[in-house]
Design an enzyme around this catalytic site. Structure first.
Site, PDB file in Angstrom:
ATOM      1  N   TYR A 159      48.602  27.397  91.515  1.00 59.51           N
ATOM      2  CA  TYR A 159      49.128  28.754  91.657  1.00 59.51           C
ATOM      3  C   TYR A 159      48.085  29.805  91.280  1.00 59.51           C
ATOM      4  O   TYR A 159      47.818  30.752  92.035  1.00 59.51           O
ATOM      5  CB  TYR A 159      50.388  28.965  90.804  1.00 59.51           C
ATOM      6  CG  TYR A 159      50.642  30.430  90.629  1.00 59.51           C
ATOM      7  CD1 TYR A 159      51.249  31.154  91.648  1.00 59.51           C
ATOM      8  CD2 TYR A 159      50.174  31.113  89.503  1.00 59.51           C
ATOM      9  CE1 TYR A 159      51.407  32.517  91.536  1.00 59.51           C
ATOM     10  CE2 TYR A 159      50.325  32.481  89.397  1.00 59.51           C
ATOM     11  CZ  TYR A 159      50.943  33.185  90.407  1.00 59.51           C
ATOM     12  OH  TYR A 159      51.069  34.529  90.319  1.00 59.51           O
ATOM     13  N   SER A 190      61.246  25.235  74.492  1.00 53.88           N
ATOM     14  CA  SER A 190      61.767  24.738  75.757  1.00 53.88           C
ATOM     15  C   SER A 190      62.149  23.264  75.676  1.00 53.88           C
ATOM     16  O   SER A 190      62.984  22.799  76.439  1.00 53.88           O
ATOM     17  CB  SER A 190      60.740  24.944  76.871  1.00 53.88           C
ATOM     18  OG  SER A 190      59.485  24.430  76.496  1.00 53.88           O
ATOM     19  N   CYS A 209      65.530  38.799  95.745  1.00 51.55           N
ATOM     20  CA  CYS A 209      66.011  37.426  95.926  1.00 51.55           C
ATOM     21  C   CYS A 209      66.031  36.727  94.557  1.00 51.55           C
ATOM     22  O   CYS A 209      65.361  35.730  94.326  1.00 51.55           O
ATOM     23  CB  CYS A 209      65.098  36.686  96.907  1.00 51.55           C
ATOM     24  SG  CYS A 209      65.780  35.139  97.538  1.00 51.55           S
ATOM     25  N   TRP A 249      48.300  45.620  86.082  1.00 48.57           N
ATOM     26  CA  TRP A 249      47.249  44.815  86.715  1.00 48.57           C
ATOM     27  C   TRP A 249      47.118  45.121  88.193  1.00 48.57           C
ATOM     28  O   TRP A 249      46.245  44.586  88.856  1.00 48.57           O
ATOM     29  CB  TRP A 249      47.496  43.321  86.499  1.00 48.57           C
ATOM     30  CG  TRP A 249      48.914  42.915  86.677  1.00 48.57           C
ATOM     31  CD1 TRP A 249      49.502  42.529  87.829  1.00 48.57           C
ATOM     32  CD2 TRP A 249      49.914  42.847  85.654  1.00 48.57           C
ATOM     33  NE1 TRP A 249      50.819  42.227  87.609  1.00 48.57           N
ATOM     34  CE2 TRP A 249      51.108  42.413  86.275  1.00 48.57           C
ATOM     35  CE3 TRP A 249      49.929  43.120  84.277  1.00 48.57           C
ATOM     36  CZ2 TRP A 249      52.294  42.240  85.564  1.00 48.57           C
ATOM     37  CZ3 TRP A 249      51.115  42.959  83.583  1.00 48.57           C
ATOM     38  CH2 TRP A 249      52.270  42.516  84.222  1.00 48.57           C
ATOM     39  N   ASP A 296      54.957  30.172  93.314  1.00 47.19           N
ATOM     40  CA  ASP A 296      55.452  30.214  91.931  1.00 47.19           C
ATOM     41  C   ASP A 296      56.972  30.068  91.984  1.00 47.19           C
ATOM     42  O   ASP A 296      57.528  29.746  93.036  1.00 47.19           O
ATOM     43  CB  ASP A 296      55.034  31.522  91.250  1.00 47.19           C
ATOM     44  CG  ASP A 296      55.821  32.706  91.792  1.00 47.19           C
ATOM     45  OD1 ASP A 296      56.272  32.633  92.953  1.00 47.19           O
ATOM     46  OD2 ASP A 296      55.988  33.701  91.062  1.00 47.19           O
ATOM     47  N   GLU A 314      47.166  36.854  85.331  1.00 46.86           N
ATOM     48  CA  GLU A 314      47.780  35.638  85.859  1.00 46.86           C
ATOM     49  C   GLU A 314      47.955  34.563  84.787  1.00 46.86           C
ATOM     50  O   GLU A 314      48.953  33.845  84.786  1.00 46.86           O
ATOM     51  CB  GLU A 314      46.971  35.099  87.036  1.00 46.86           C
ATOM     52  CG  GLU A 314      47.007  35.986  88.279  1.00 46.86           C
ATOM     53  CD  GLU A 314      48.417  36.202  88.809  1.00 46.86           C
ATOM     54  OE1 GLU A 314      49.316  35.416  88.483  1.00 46.86           O
ATOM     55  OE2 GLU A 314      48.610  37.179  89.566  1.00 46.86           O
TER      56      GLU A 314
END
Length: 385
Positions: free
Chosen positions: A151, A329, A223, A55, A169, A68
């Site tokens: 977002y 979840s 990170c 993308w 995000d 997205e």
DNA sequence: AAATCGGGGAG
DNA sequence: CTCCCAGATTT
């Protein structure tokens, strides 16, 4: 897609080395100077190490929007093949708007969070009908489209329309929590507000999309949650967590409670090469997808109402085909699978009851229908396809 | 603020 | 096994 090889020699010029006086160095900067340093270091780093993702090869609104939506709570590596197949089948927003929802769900099968496929389709139709096939460029207008929250609106506006809009995000939240030493539990309302304020403050007028993407790239590749590569971080000298030895303590995330177990029974009926599948009502779990009928039940005996509904009488022989575990979840499904064969010419039941809207004899792979991973596991347990 | 909504990859 | 991912929406 392998990450582009990092040009180590050039990077060393950018990355500050470990420095015992780092705290003093941060304190010596004014807040504005520190922000400027963060933006400058981050963007320079990104120019060197940016991954080559599908993308990123076409930054038009359609491709940005599609990627997205697919990337919501879904890893880059998982999305890549779906994104490529989707673009091939639906090259533009009009092609998507002209499709059937079941074919869209088929292309989405296995990606999860199937509501996204429905809001994708709804947005494609709205953009085609209301905007003449052109996405609006303002974040506020994007935010009105289904499935586009804070977002995603920021991502599309900045990446595709070069608007100075921020985004936060999971990656950005982690980077900011460490960079600025945010102690508050990262998902609380207060912390979220702080994160967006920081993002608003930092995002530059010049190529805001590149900065936003750089921020996420840093969180995804350097990170990281488990094993952050501080020695390779362009912001090491500017990082509060690094200076205070709290990198592994931040962001603060409270443990989530364990998910309940739900016992179910699924029935796989064959009629020649076809299988009885039922379409779930839109809106809930696996909405709009087809699957072997299943019901919440602690035992096969407890599922006899479902068996009766699908036409399994005393003359039909059933066998226990095994058990399937499927973790979502928010719940863990344990499905006992029973299988049987129905004589030819038997019609599919007209009414099955909630959560199913209809049923039909179909071939799971050949039909233009969406099928969840759970349904595939159930079919596999029953043998063949 | 909490619950719902998939699936998989990494440690 | 646990964690969490380029989140949004409803309750």
């Amino acid at each position: 897609m392998p990450p582009r090889k990092r040009p180590e020699a050039q990077l060393d010029l950018l990355v500050a080395r470990a420095d015992p006086g780092r705290s003093a160095a941060i304190a010596a900067l004014t807040p504005a100077q520190r922000d400027d340093a963060i933006v400058g270091q981050l963007v320079a780093w990104f120019e060197l190490v940016a991954r080559d993702l599908p993308w990123r090869r076409r930054r038009d609104p359609y491709a940005v929007w599609l990627s997205e939506i697919m990337l919501q709570q879904t890893r880059v590596e998982t999305v890549i093949p779906y994104f490529n197949r989707f673009l091939e089948r639906f090259p533009d927003v009009e092609a998507l708007a002209g499709a059937e929802i079941d074919e869209v769900l088929k292309m989405w099968s296995g990606l999860g969070y199937y509501r996204r496929a429905r809001v994708l389709y709804a947005t494609a139709r709205e953009v085609t009908a209301r905007y003449g096939g052109n996405f609006p460029g303002e974040a506020a207008a994007l935010r009105e489209l289904p499935g586009i929250g804070a977002y995603t609106a920021g991502a599309i506006a900045s990446l595709a329309f070069d608007q100075r809009e921020p985004l936060v995000d999971g990656n950005v939240a982690r980077v900011f929590a460490r960079l600025f030493g945010i102690d508050e539990e990262i998902r609380t309302t207060g912390a979220v507000k702080r994160l967006w304020e920081i993002a608003w403050r930092l995002v530059p007028e010049e190529r805001p999309g590149r900065f936003n993407e750089a921020l996420m790239e840093l969180g995804a590749t350097v990170c990281t949650p488990r094993d952050p590569q501080c020695g390779a971080c362009p912001l090491e000298a500017l990082c509060v967590a690094r200076a205070s030895g709290r990198v592994m303590e931040l962001p603060r995330i409270d443990a989530k409670k364990k998910v309940p177990v739900v016992k179910m029974v699924a029935v796989v009926l064959r009629r020649g090469p076809l299988v009885l599948l039922a379409r779930r009502e839109e809106g809930g779990l696996f909405g709009g997808l087809w699957e072997p009928p299943m019901v919440e039940a602690a035992s096969i005996d407890e599922a006899r109402a479902l068996l009766a509904a699908v036409g399994v009488g005393p003359a039909i022989e059933l066998r226990e085909a095994g058990n399937v575990k499927h973790v979502l979840s928010h719940k863990e499904l344990r499905v006992a699978v029973v299988a049987g064969t129905i004589p030819g010419k038997t019609k599919a039941p007209a009414v099955l009851g909630a959560p199913y809207e209809k049923a039909a004899w179909l071939h799971p792979d050949d039909a233009e229908i969406g099928v969840s991973t759970l349904a595939r596991k159930v079919l596999a347990a029953a043998g063949g396809t």
